[in-house]
Enzyme design. Structure first.
Site: not given
Ligand code: LLP
Length: 420
Positions: A246, A280-283, A319, A323, A350
């Site tokens: 997050g 748990e970094p994603g974004r 996105r 959102y 459409c």
């Molecule tokens: N760990 C868990 C359990 C999660 O549910 C998530 C994201 C992450 C880690 C990674 O979060 P991040 O570091 O990427 O923020 N589609 C939305 C974001 C949904 C996130 C869902 N869970 C967007 O485009 O903003």
């Protein structure tokens, strides 16, 4: 092409936006549009930034595969020592196909099926992050049936509100479906201790996505550490503490989360508790490292609005419409002498909700021009669909002057594959 130390990826060099050493216009000419482009050097830099900020804890960086599950990208992250945070059997398959070590994989998600649990046990993942009492009972049944012990942590719902840009990306307050209410977690660990097939080794929390303040993390962490202390007093020592992901980035305006400030709060607490830190970094690893390239098809004006109709829309990047997410957009080529006009950048789908930007000042757009939509490396392709019979775009990975196709563009045949 001496670029010095970059403060943002995809700089403009000689008037044109580049990825590594390659102009985006050249990539679009070679691979067509719409197109996703990822900068591997920037991803390496982000991984290094996490390692440096959190070095005192030497954390497991369990990359959140949902942000972008491209196999080549996962392979790169694996080579950088990352594990994976997965949310389905499909993501486990992706992670394992990319060579990610099962002992570096954690599995979250509120709806794990029996098949997915069995698959994860067979692969030997590090731990399940368990989201409910019923799920833990199911994991116990599946593990017992296999004569195995399932390692797990409970995902605590700390009932902490975190400011996220959209209500859909907040997960840490009590009215979301995620996690076990923090007051109930101890009883669940106790229940598990009496089961031969369950091995409680950790605890987990994830409070939402695109969070830019450290405050909510600290509040959630302190709540979780309170549970850890109580468990230890009861003779239930844990091994890992997973604070989820997050971590917010800047989408061109507004601040990013300060990783060093966060680490300064998190590392001493987790070290004092004698726990292994999992992140748990994603974004925050891949978001800035991607651009979405789309070409202007038509400029439609005359009414109260000017619409720039491009060849990519909500089917490729959802996105903005889902959102209200902001993505900076600019011509990928030289801008030259042009005034700005205020436009809606819309796709070919459409749906009135099919847009990439509304009321956005842009250099007066030209038909045929290539636009770069920045900060699209996370939740871009991974949320793409075939809606309206759209072909999902190609994904290209750039490393300096080296260009690789990470995924070819879909074809019409792909659209009907598997249908009778
Ligand atoms: N760990 C868990 C359990 C999660 O549910 C998530 C994201 C992450 C880690 C990674 O979060 P991040 O570091 O990427 O923020 N589609 C939305 C974001 C949904 C996130 C869902 N869970 C967007 O485009 O903003």
């Amino acid at each position: 092409m001496g670029q010095g130390v970059l403060t943002q990826p995809f700089p403009r060099v000689d008037g044109r936006v580049v990825c590594g050493e390659v102009p985006l216009e050249d990539l679009a000419d070679t691979f067509g549009t719409p197109l996703y482009v990822y900068d591997l050097a920037w991803i390496r830099r982000r991984v290094a930034a996490f390692r440096e900020a959190f070095q005192g804890a030497d954390p497991l960086l369990a990359y959140s595969v949902k942000a972008n599950g491209n196999l080549s990208l996962l392979r790169e992250l694996e080579s950088l020592g990352c594990g994976a945070d997965i949310t389905s059997g499909g993501e486990l398959f992706r992670a394992r196909s990319a060579g990610i070590d099962p002992s570096d994989i954690v599995f979250a998600g509120v709806g794990k099926s029996e098949e997915e649990i069995a698959y994860a046990l067979d692969e030997g993942i590090y731990a399940f992050n368990v989201e409910s009492r019923s799920e833990l009972a199911r994991i116990e049944r599946v593990a017992a049936g296999k004569g195995m012990r399932a390692r797990f942590g409970i995902r605590v719902n700390p009932d902490v509100a975190a400011a996220t840009p959209h209500e859909f990306t907040a997960t840490g307050h009590s009215e979301t479906k995620f996690g076990v209410p923090w007051e109930e977690t101890r009883a669940l660990y106790r229940w598990a201790l009496e089961r031969d097939s369950l091995d409680p080794i950790g605890i987990d929390v994830h409070i939402g996505s695109q969070i830019v303040d450290t405050g909510p993390y600290v509040r959630a962490l302190d709540r979780v550490l309170g549970v850890v202390t109580e468990l230890r007093q009861e003779g239930i020592p844990l091994e890992y503490l997973d604070i989820g992901g997050g971590f917010g980035i800047s989408y061109g305006h507004g601040p990013a989360l300060d990783l060093c400030r966060l680490a300064a709060e998190v590392v001493p607490r987790v070290m004092d508790a004698g726990l292994r830190l999992v992140l748990e970094p994603g974004r925050s690893l891949v978001g800035e490292a991607g651009v979405f390239l789309t070409r202007v098809q038509y400029v439609k004006d005359g009414g109260p609005k000017t619409f720039v109709i491009v060849d990519g829309g909500m089917s490729e990047l959802i996105r903005p419409s889902h959102y209200g997410g902001y993505h900076a957009i600019e011509p990928a080529g030289a801008i030259g002498e042009r005034g700005n006009v205020t436009v809606d950048v819309v796709g070919p789908i459409c749906e009135t909700g099919d847009f990439l930007a509304l009321n956005r000042p842009l250099p007066e757009p030209r038909e045929g021009e290539l636009l770069a939509v920045r900060t699209s490396g996370a939740y871009g392709f991974s949320m793409a669909s075939n809606y309206n019979g759209r072909l999902r775009p190609a994904e290209v990975l750039v490393d300096g002057s080296d260009v690789r196709v990470g995924r070819r563009r879909e074809t019409y045949q792909d659209l009907i594959r598997g249908e009778a």
